[in-house]
Scaffold this active site. Structure first.
Site, PDB file in Angstrom:
ATOM      1  N   HIS A  78       0.842  -1.207   0.000  1.00 38.71           N
ATOM      2  CA  HIS A  78       0.000   0.000   0.000  1.00 38.71           C
ATOM      3  C   HIS A  78       0.876   1.256   0.000  1.00 38.71           C
ATOM      4  CE1 HIS A  78      -3.154  -2.585   2.255  1.00 38.71           C
ATOM      5  NE2 HIS A  78      -3.686  -2.309   1.078  1.00 38.71           N
ATOM      6  N   LYS A  80     -17.062  -7.227   8.474  1.00 47.69           N
ATOM      7  CA  LYS A  80     -16.005  -8.130   7.968  1.00 47.69           C
ATOM      8  C   LYS A  80     -15.099  -8.608   9.088  1.00 47.69           C
ATOM      9  CE  LYS A  80     -14.886  -7.510   3.114  1.00 47.69           C
ATOM     10  NZ  LYS A  80     -13.786  -7.013   2.246  1.00 47.69           N
ATOM     11  N   ARG A 122      -1.276  -5.652  -8.373  1.00 50.90           N
ATOM     12  CA  ARG A 122      -0.047  -6.399  -8.085  1.00 50.90           C
ATOM     13  C   ARG A 122       0.279  -7.379  -9.203  1.00 50.90           C
ATOM     14  NH1 ARG A 122      -2.631  -8.082  -2.490  1.00 50.90           N
ATOM     15  NH2 ARG A 122      -4.269  -8.257  -4.035  1.00 50.90           N
ATOM     16  N   SER A 168      -2.957  -7.794   2.743  1.00 52.59           N
ATOM     17  CA  SER A 168      -3.251  -7.657   4.171  1.00 52.59           C
ATOM     18  C   SER A 168      -3.655  -9.011   4.761  1.00 52.59           C
ATOM     19  CB  SER A 168      -4.395  -6.654   4.395  1.00 52.59           C
ATOM     20  OG  SER A 168      -4.024  -5.396   3.914  1.00 52.59           O
TER      21      SER A 168
HETATM   22  O1  PNS Z   1      -8.568  -3.085   0.443  1.00 49.08           O
HETATM   23  P1  PNS Z   1      -9.633  -3.698  -0.384  1.00 49.08           P
HETATM   24  O2  PNS Z   1     -10.436  -4.671   0.449  1.00 49.08           O
HETATM   25  O3  PNS Z   1      -9.123  -4.295  -1.645  1.00 49.08           O
HETATM   26  O4  PNS Z   1     -10.612  -2.501  -0.824  1.00 49.08           O
HETATM   27  C1  PNS Z   1     -11.817  -2.763  -1.465  1.00 49.08           C
HETATM   28  C2  PNS Z   1     -12.705  -1.504  -1.510  1.00 49.08           C
HETATM   29  C3  PNS Z   1     -12.827  -0.871  -0.142  1.00 49.08           C
HETATM   30  C4  PNS Z   1     -12.085  -0.490  -2.452  1.00 49.08           C
HETATM   31  C5  PNS Z   1     -14.086  -1.954  -2.039  1.00 49.08           C
HETATM   32  O5  PNS Z   1     -14.531  -3.042  -1.309  1.00 49.08           O
HETATM   33  C6  PNS Z   1     -15.106  -0.831  -1.966  1.00 49.08           C
HETATM   34  O6  PNS Z   1     -15.049   0.095  -2.752  1.00 49.08           O
HETATM   35  N1  PNS Z   1     -16.018  -0.926  -0.958  1.00 49.08           N
HETATM   36  C7  PNS Z   1     -16.993   0.094  -0.678  1.00 49.08           C
HETATM   37  C8  PNS Z   1     -18.369  -0.328  -1.179  1.00 49.08           C
HETATM   38  C9  PNS Z   1     -18.472  -0.117  -2.664  1.00 49.08           C
HETATM   39  O7  PNS Z   1     -18.342   0.983  -3.173  1.00 49.08           O
HETATM   40  N2  PNS Z   1     -18.726  -1.231  -3.381  1.00 49.08           N
HETATM   41  C10 PNS Z   1     -18.865  -1.208  -4.805  1.00 49.08           C
HETATM   42  C11 PNS Z   1     -17.537  -1.187  -5.504  1.00 49.08           C
HETATM   43  S1  PNS Z   1     -17.760  -1.124  -7.241  1.00 49.08           S
END
Ligand code: PNS
Length: 165
Positions: free
Chosen positions: A19, A43, A96, A134
């Site tokens: 990150h 979660k 990645r 993570s």
């Molecule tokens: O660190 P991560 O888990 O890869 O991040 C994922 C994240 C937070 C970017 C994604 O889960 C997200 O955007 N969640 C918020 C809810 C949302 O907007 N969902 C629709 C995404 S198209």
């Protein structure tokens, strides 16, 4: 001139050096970057959203951000809504390996459908972090494996504290 503001959304549970690599790479591209920590208690995260934000603030205070203003905020709900609320021009995401691409593409296209004015910008993580996530870091650490060099020392110390409790 309008401000080039981006958000970098994620769970950051916990922050990894992967990150940090993406954050460093995004600094020269934007005037302001908001590291947007998802509040996702359902979660069952290892760290609360407050703990994650606090760790990020402490670690990012050591990062040489140049002219870019780097801030940390948390959000609930949709990333696209948060980006719009913050008047961000872009959503930064790290890739990645090719295996990330399909999921990231779907999210980027959905976010674009929700907010057509906001672009997703993909940045490629350094090769040495291509296998760092993570979830993997939590698993390795919890089972007694070595994670130095893959997560910030402060994160490792906080994980150790968590395990003791
Ligand atoms: O660190 P991560 O888990 O890869 O991040 C994922 C994240 C937070 C970017 C994604 O889960 C997200 O955007 N969640 C918020 C809810 C949302 O907007 N969902 C629709 C995404 S198209």
């Amino acid at each position: 001139m309008s401000l080039r503001r981006a958000i970098f959304p994620g769970s950051f549970d916990p922050l990894t050096n992967g990150h940090l690599d993406i954050i460093r790479r995004s600094l020269p591209l934007f005037d302001e970057i908001i590291i947007a920590v998802l509040n996702n208690p359902e979660k069952n995260p290892m760290f609360s959203v407050e703990e994650r934000c606090e760790m990020l603030r402490e670690i990012l205070s050591e990062v040489e951000a140049g002219k870019c203003c780097l801030t940390v905020d948390s959000f609930s709900g949709l990333t696209a809504d948060f980006a719009k609320k913050k008047r961000a021009a872009a959503i930064v995401r790290g890739i990645r390996a090719i295996s990330d691409y399909e999921y990231e593409l779907r999210m980027a296209l959905m976010n674009r459908r929700l907010e057509p004015e906001i672009e997703t910008v993909f940045l490629m993580a350094a090769e040495e972090y291509s296998y760092v996530s993570s979830n993997l870091m939590k698993q390795i650490f919890t089972l007694g494996g070595r994670v130095e060099g893959l997560i910030p020392a402060l994160v490792e110390a906080k994980m150790r504290e968590k395990l003791k409790k």
